[in-house]
Write a protein that holds these residues in place. Structure first.
Motif, PDB file in Angstrom:
ATOM      1  N   VAL A  45      36.374  28.462  34.987  1.00 19.72           N
ATOM      2  CA  VAL A  45      36.580  29.156  36.251  1.00 19.72           C
ATOM      3  C   VAL A  45      36.867  30.619  35.964  1.00 19.72           C
ATOM      4  CG1 VAL A  45      38.029  29.335  38.316  1.00 19.72           C
ATOM      5  CG2 VAL A  45      37.489  27.083  37.361  1.00 19.72           C
ATOM      6  N   PHE A  46      36.153  31.502  36.623  1.00 13.87           N
ATOM      7  CA  PHE A  46      36.458  32.925  36.481  1.00 13.87           C
ATOM      8  C   PHE A  46      36.286  33.600  37.834  1.00 13.87           C
ATOM      9  CE2 PHE A  46      31.902  32.862  35.798  1.00 13.87           C
ATOM     10  CZ  PHE A  46      31.449  34.012  36.423  1.00 13.87           C
ATOM     11  N   LYS A  47      37.083  34.629  38.055  1.00 11.30           N
ATOM     12  CA  LYS A  47      37.052  35.358  39.314  1.00 11.30           C
ATOM     13  C   LYS A  47      36.503  36.763  39.145  1.00 11.30           C
ATOM     14  CE  LYS A  47      40.933  32.837  41.387  1.00 11.30           C
ATOM     15  NZ  LYS A  47      42.272  32.950  42.024  1.00 11.30           N
ATOM     16  N   HIS A  48      36.739  37.330  37.956  1.00 14.58           N
ATOM     17  CA  HIS A  48      36.311  38.703  37.740  1.00 14.58           C
ATOM     18  C   HIS A  48      35.657  38.854  36.374  1.00 14.58           C
ATOM     19  CE1 HIS A  48      38.298  40.168  41.349  1.00 14.58           C
ATOM     20  NE2 HIS A  48      39.392  39.517  40.991  1.00 14.58           N
ATOM     21  N   MET A  49      34.918  39.957  36.219  1.00 11.64           N
ATOM     22  CA  MET A  49      34.282  40.310  34.955  1.00 11.64           C
ATOM     23  C   MET A  49      34.592  41.766  34.642  1.00 11.64           C
ATOM     24  SD  MET A  49      30.552  38.636  35.759  1.00 11.64           S
ATOM     25  CE  MET A  49      29.840  39.187  34.201  1.00 11.64           C
ATOM     26  N   THR A  50      34.873  42.047  33.392  1.00 10.33           N
ATOM     27  CA  THR A  50      35.093  43.431  32.971  1.00 10.33           C
ATOM     28  C   THR A  50      34.217  43.721  31.759  1.00 10.33           C
ATOM     29  OG1 THR A  50      36.971  42.776  31.581  1.00 10.33           O
ATOM     30  CG2 THR A  50      37.457  43.509  33.825  1.00 10.33           C
ATOM     31  N   PRO A  51      33.572  44.872  31.701  1.00 12.13           N
ATOM     32  CA  PRO A  51      32.741  45.208  30.544  1.00 12.13           C
ATOM     33  C   PRO A  51      33.611  45.506  29.327  1.00 12.13           C
ATOM     34  CG  PRO A  51      32.858  47.078  32.029  1.00 12.13           C
ATOM     35  CD  PRO A  51      33.556  45.941  32.719  1.00 12.13           C
TER      36      PRO A  51
ATOM     37  N   ILE B  89      37.492  36.749  33.543  1.00 16.97           N
ATOM     38  CA  ILE B  89      38.918  36.730  33.856  1.00 16.97           C
ATOM     39  C   ILE B  89      39.164  35.678  34.924  1.00 16.97           C
ATOM     40  CG2 ILE B  89      40.868  38.078  34.710  1.00 16.97           C
ATOM     41  CD1 ILE B  89      39.488  40.555  33.598  1.00 16.97           C
ATOM     42  N   ASP B  90      40.036  34.729  34.635  1.00 17.30           N
ATOM     43  CA  ASP B  90      40.251  33.579  35.521  1.00 17.30           C
ATOM     44  C   ASP B  90      41.376  33.784  36.524  1.00 17.30           C
ATOM     45  OD1 ASP B  90      42.410  33.503  33.863  1.00 17.30           O
ATOM     46  OD2 ASP B  90      42.039  31.488  33.062  1.00 17.30           O
ATOM     47  N   ARG B  91      41.821  34.996  36.706  1.00  9.72           N
ATOM     48  CA  ARG B  91      42.914  35.272  37.648  1.00  9.72           C
ATOM     49  C   ARG B  91      42.552  36.495  38.485  1.00  9.72           C
ATOM     50  NH1 ARG B  91      43.908  37.427  32.796  1.00  9.72           N
ATOM     51  NH2 ARG B  91      44.647  39.578  32.684  1.00  9.72           N
TER      52      ARG B  91
END
Length: 208
Positions: free
Chosen positions: A84-90, A166-168
């Motif tokens: 489960v992930f909510k966001h992505m960061t490069p 990122i899962d939060r």
């Protein structure tokens, strides 16, 4: 009033470079002023509208949770992933263009290779393989800090992490404080501009 507003917008543009790390041109120029005219002596400072969705500077002004981006939604709904992930960061491995933002070309290539583009015709025939080039992209079945999108370059055994999963929720504290800063600048700038304008008016006045 117009001179004051113009100076305030210029000051805000300078502040953007201090508030944010490597802000893009759209962020630096996100605010403008509506000048006073005959019949309407009020001046309005405004933020440019986004083409769609909630403006990303709102959460920087008020604080709180950052909404998902279009890229994050595309990966979340279309990528087969057990976690489960909510966001992505490069990551630092992601190439960037001159303005400091991530390369749109590399971003689109990853999205096509992972088959998450909205248009199916834009996706690669085989997941992980871009339409052009022989690099390989993949999302391993890992969680926590290892979760994300990886790249293996052609002819190399080494891999590079391109995106973090990122899962939060990502939350921000209020940092833009546009209204507070503009009120402070207005109180400091307007009296000086008014005094200068009055001096010019008196110097050029034709006294009969």
């Amino acid at each position: 009033l117009n001179n004051t507003a113009k100076t305030m917008i210029a000051k805000n543009k300078q502040d953007m470079n201090k508030i944010f790390s490597r802000p893009v041109a759209f962020t630096r120029n996100a605010f403008f002023y509506k000048p006073a005219r005959k019949g309407d002596t009020s001046v309005m400072l405004r933020r440019k509208d986004m083409q769609r969705g909630k403006h990303y500077l709102e959460v920087q002004e008020d604080g709180g949770a950052r909404p998902q981006t279009g890229i994050e939604k595309a990966f979340q709904y279309r990528l087969p992933y057990a976690g489960v992930f909510k966001h992505m960061t490069p990551t630092s491995n992601f190439p960037r263009i001159k303005s400091g933002v991530i390369s749109p070309g590399e971003r689109n290539k990853i999205m096509a290779a992972m088959q998450v583009q909205q248009d199916p015709a834009a996706n690669s025939a085989k997941r992980g393989r871009p339409k052009r080039g022989k690099d390989v992209y993949f999302a391993p079945k890992s969680f926590g800090r290892k979760a994300g999108i990886y790249k293996r370059k052609q002819g190399s055994r080494s891999i590079q992490k391109m995106f973090n999963f990122i899962d939060r929720n990502i939350t921000y504290r209020p940092r833009l404080r546009f209204d507070d800063r503009m009120a402070l600048y207005g109180r400091a700038i307007y009296p000086k501009r008014l005094q200068s304008a009055m001096k010019r008016a008196l110097a050029t006045a034709k006294i009969r």
